[in-house]
Design a protein around this motif. Structure first.
Motif, PDB file in Angstrom:
ATOM      1  N   MET A 261      -5.437   4.497  -6.401  1.00 44.90           N
ATOM      2  CA  MET A 261      -6.123   3.435  -5.677  1.00 44.90           C
ATOM      3  C   MET A 261      -5.250   2.193  -5.545  1.00 44.90           C
ATOM      4  SD  MET A 261      -9.989   1.933  -6.004  1.00 44.90           S
ATOM      5  CE  MET A 261     -10.609   3.285  -5.012  1.00 44.90           C
ATOM      6  N   CYS A 262      -4.500   1.877  -6.592  1.00 46.84           N
ATOM      7  CA  CYS A 262      -3.588   0.733  -6.493  1.00 46.84           C
ATOM      8  C   CYS A 262      -2.545   0.968  -5.413  1.00 46.84           C
ATOM      9  CB  CYS A 262      -2.918   0.473  -7.842  1.00 46.84           C
ATOM     10  SG  CYS A 262      -3.979  -0.332  -9.063  1.00 46.84           S
ATOM     11  N   ASP A 263      -2.000   2.180  -5.363  1.00 39.90           N
ATOM     12  CA  ASP A 263      -1.023   2.516  -4.320  1.00 39.90           C
ATOM     13  C   ASP A 263      -1.655   2.368  -2.941  1.00 39.90           C
ATOM     14  OD1 ASP A 263       0.880   3.054  -6.226  1.00 39.90           O
ATOM     15  OD2 ASP A 263       0.636   5.231  -6.147  1.00 39.90           O
ATOM     16  N   ARG A 264      -2.892   2.844  -2.809  1.00 37.15           N
ATOM     17  CA  ARG A 264      -3.568   2.813  -1.526  1.00 37.15           C
ATOM     18  C   ARG A 264      -3.846   1.383  -1.073  1.00 37.15           C
ATOM     19  NH1 ARG A 264      -7.906   6.589  -2.377  1.00 37.15           N
ATOM     20  NH2 ARG A 264      -9.505   5.012  -2.507  1.00 37.15           N
ATOM     21  N   GLU A 265      -4.149   0.504  -2.028  1.00 46.16           N
ATOM     22  CA  GLU A 265      -4.493  -0.874  -1.696  1.00 46.16           C
ATOM     23  C   GLU A 265      -3.272  -1.798  -1.660  1.00 46.16           C
ATOM     24  OE1 GLU A 265      -7.493  -1.891  -0.902  1.00 46.16           O
ATOM     25  OE2 GLU A 265      -8.304   0.125  -1.141  1.00 46.16           O
ATOM     26  N   GLY A 274      -3.124  -7.621 -15.189  1.00 47.39           N
ATOM     27  CA  GLY A 274      -2.755  -8.970 -15.590  1.00 47.39           C
ATOM     28  C   GLY A 274      -3.731 -10.036 -15.131  1.00 47.39           C
ATOM     29  N   GLY A 275      -4.855  -9.599 -14.536  1.00 47.46           N
ATOM     30  CA  GLY A 275      -5.888 -10.557 -14.154  1.00 47.46           C
ATOM     31  C   GLY A 275      -5.814 -11.036 -12.717  1.00 47.46           C
ATOM     32  N   CYS A 276      -5.103 -10.293 -11.849  1.00 44.33           N
ATOM     33  CA  CYS A 276      -4.994 -10.662 -10.431  1.00 44.33           C
ATOM     34  C   CYS A 276      -6.374 -10.959  -9.839  1.00 44.33           C
ATOM     35  CB  CYS A 276      -4.327  -9.516  -9.655  1.00 44.33           C
ATOM     36  SG  CYS A 276      -4.450  -9.646  -7.871  1.00 44.33           S
ATOM     37  N   ARG A 277      -6.503 -12.040  -9.065  1.00 47.95           N
ATOM     38  CA  ARG A 277      -7.786 -12.446  -8.488  1.00 47.95           C
ATOM     39  C   ARG A 277      -7.859 -12.192  -6.982  1.00 47.95           C
ATOM     40  NH1 ARG A 277     -10.887 -15.938 -11.698  1.00 47.95           N
ATOM     41  NH2 ARG A 277      -9.949 -16.367 -13.734  1.00 47.95           N
ATOM     42  N   ARG A 278      -6.889 -11.476  -6.429  1.00 44.41           N
ATOM     43  CA  ARG A 278      -6.928 -11.181  -5.001  1.00 44.41           C
ATOM     44  C   ARG A 278      -8.141 -10.335  -4.647  1.00 44.41           C
ATOM     45  NH1 ARG A 278      -1.413  -8.296  -4.192  1.00 44.41           N
ATOM     46  NH2 ARG A 278      -2.510  -7.565  -2.330  1.00 44.41           N
ATOM     47  N   LYS A 279      -8.554 -10.403  -3.386  1.00 43.78           N
ATOM     48  CA  LYS A 279      -9.716  -9.639  -2.917  1.00 43.78           C
ATOM     49  C   LYS A 279      -9.534  -8.148  -3.162  1.00 43.78           C
ATOM     50  CE  LYS A 279     -12.421  -8.745   1.269  1.00 43.78           C
ATOM     51  NZ  LYS A 279     -12.560  -9.047   2.723  1.00 43.78           N
ATOM     52  N   GLU A 280      -8.307  -7.671  -2.931  1.00 41.46           N
ATOM     53  CA  GLU A 280      -8.049  -6.243  -3.138  1.00 41.46           C
ATOM     54  C   GLU A 280      -8.259  -5.853  -4.601  1.00 41.46           C
ATOM     55  OE1 GLU A 280      -5.645  -7.581   0.389  1.00 41.46           O
ATOM     56  OE2 GLU A 280      -6.024  -8.334  -1.641  1.00 41.46           O
ATOM     57  N   CYS A 281      -7.829  -6.719  -5.524  1.00 39.71           N
ATOM     58  CA  CYS A 281      -7.998  -6.439  -6.955  1.00 39.71           C
ATOM     59  C   CYS A 281      -9.471  -6.393  -7.329  1.00 39.71           C
ATOM     60  CB  CYS A 281      -7.275  -7.491  -7.795  1.00 39.71           C
ATOM     61  SG  CYS A 281      -5.473  -7.437  -7.629  1.00 39.71           S
TER      62      CYS A 281
END
Length: 327
Positions: A261-265, A274-281
């Motif tokens: 899923m990370c690869d796909r997004e 690490g706590g990323c706050r982006r919409k994708e995360c």
């Protein structure tokens, strides 16, 4: 209302559909198509997933398959993730290629197996990509040609399909062709695209008839089949959920799903944890928290560690989802 948790035990027959984000293309040329088909076969073999019918269209796919011990979600995450990664790299793009959640319908085999095979394989003809059944026989991007022996996909379950039409290969292939031609005459058949009582019963007339006969009906939008079949699938899913334990094996599976899923997004696992706050995360966290907890039996603490949030945040995601489903 949000879709319910996936219904899946090994050997479940699924009609699976995955569409490009905003209906955008998922393949541009034959190199893209060849990559997808190669990955479909390789992952089917690696996971022992049985593929009975398939078609690759410009912006979506259909599969008729039986899931294995690895599970449907693992199979689809690997397939869609690898294709999206290749596509994004090739065309120097980022972000989602496929819609956030593929659609899967559990199907009653006795009633729908052959009809779904024909429906899936007729997609190129209905879409105008080929002009006749004769042209469809040589169309390389669906499983029809392989059943006729004109393409060679060793991972496709030819025998299981053809044995239902005849005792010899030539007799079976002709019987299959005749069946596909008869299904083409029935038109679009939208009832094959989903589950629920209306589709399974064959329309409102039949639903009302059964109600008038005081016949109790059980249905679920995730299931295409009779009332009795739907009830059995739900019961089996409930029993399976009770016995699920967060074993080392499904922790490994969650890591594979997370990476796909990370690869796909277009998000690195390091950024996510690490706590990323982006919409994708945030989208990844919500989708996978529900899948890990409600479908795979992973603990809140383990899910939180993998997703880069607190256990209480995971709990909030799951609690809100359950409240939504309860109405």
């Amino acid at each position: 209302m949000p879709r319910g948790a996936r219904l899946d035990t090994p050997g479940t027959l699924h009609h699976v559909m995955a569409r490009g984000t905003e209906k955008r293309v998922i393949v541009v040329d034959d190199d893209d198509r060849e990559f997808f088909v190669e990955r479909l076969g390789a992952i089917a073999r690696a996971t022992e997933t049985k593929i009975y019918a398939w078609v690759l269209m410009g912006n979506h796919i259909h599969l008729l398959l039986k899931s294995s011990e690895d599970g449907l979600s693992t199979f689809m995450s690997r397939l869609l993730g690898s294709h999206a990664s290749n596509f994004n790299k090739r065309y120097q793009r980022s972000g989602r290629l496929f819609e956030n959640r593929f659609k899967s319908i559990v199907c009653e085999e006795e009633r729908y197996f052959l009809k779904l095979i024909a429906y899936i394989h007729l997609n190129p003809l209905r879409a105008g990509l080929v002009k006749s059944l004769e042209e469809l026989a040589s169309y390389p991007w669906c499983g029809h040609a392989s059943l006729l022996g004109l393409e060679h996909h060793h991972w496709q379950e030819h025998h299981a399909v053809l044995e239902l039409f005849g005792s010899t290969e030539s007799e079976a292939q002709q019987g299959y062709l005749d069946f596909v031609a008869s299904e083409l005459m029935l038109g679009e058949q939208p009832t094959l695209l989903g589950g629920g009582m209306l589709r399974s019963a064959g329309g409102w007339a039949e639903v009302l008839s059964k109600r008038q006969r005081s016949k109790q009906q059980f249905s679920d939008e995730r299931i295409l089949g009779s009332s009795e079949f739907a009830a059995r699938v739900i019961d089996e899913a409930a029993e399976g959920a009770k016995s699920q334990l967060p074993t080392q094996e499904n922790r490994k599976e969650t890591q594979e799903i997370l990476k796909s899923m990370c690869d796909r997004e277009g998000v690195s696992m390091g950024a996510l944890m690490g706590g990323c706050r982006r919409k994708e995360c945030s989208g990844i966290r919500k989708t996978l928290a529900l899948q890990f907890i409600m479908e795979m039996g992973i603990s809140y603490a383990d899910a939180a560690r993998m997703l880069g949030i607190s256990a209480s945040a995971v709990n909030q995601i799951v609690r809100r989802e359950r409240q939504l489903r309860q109405g």
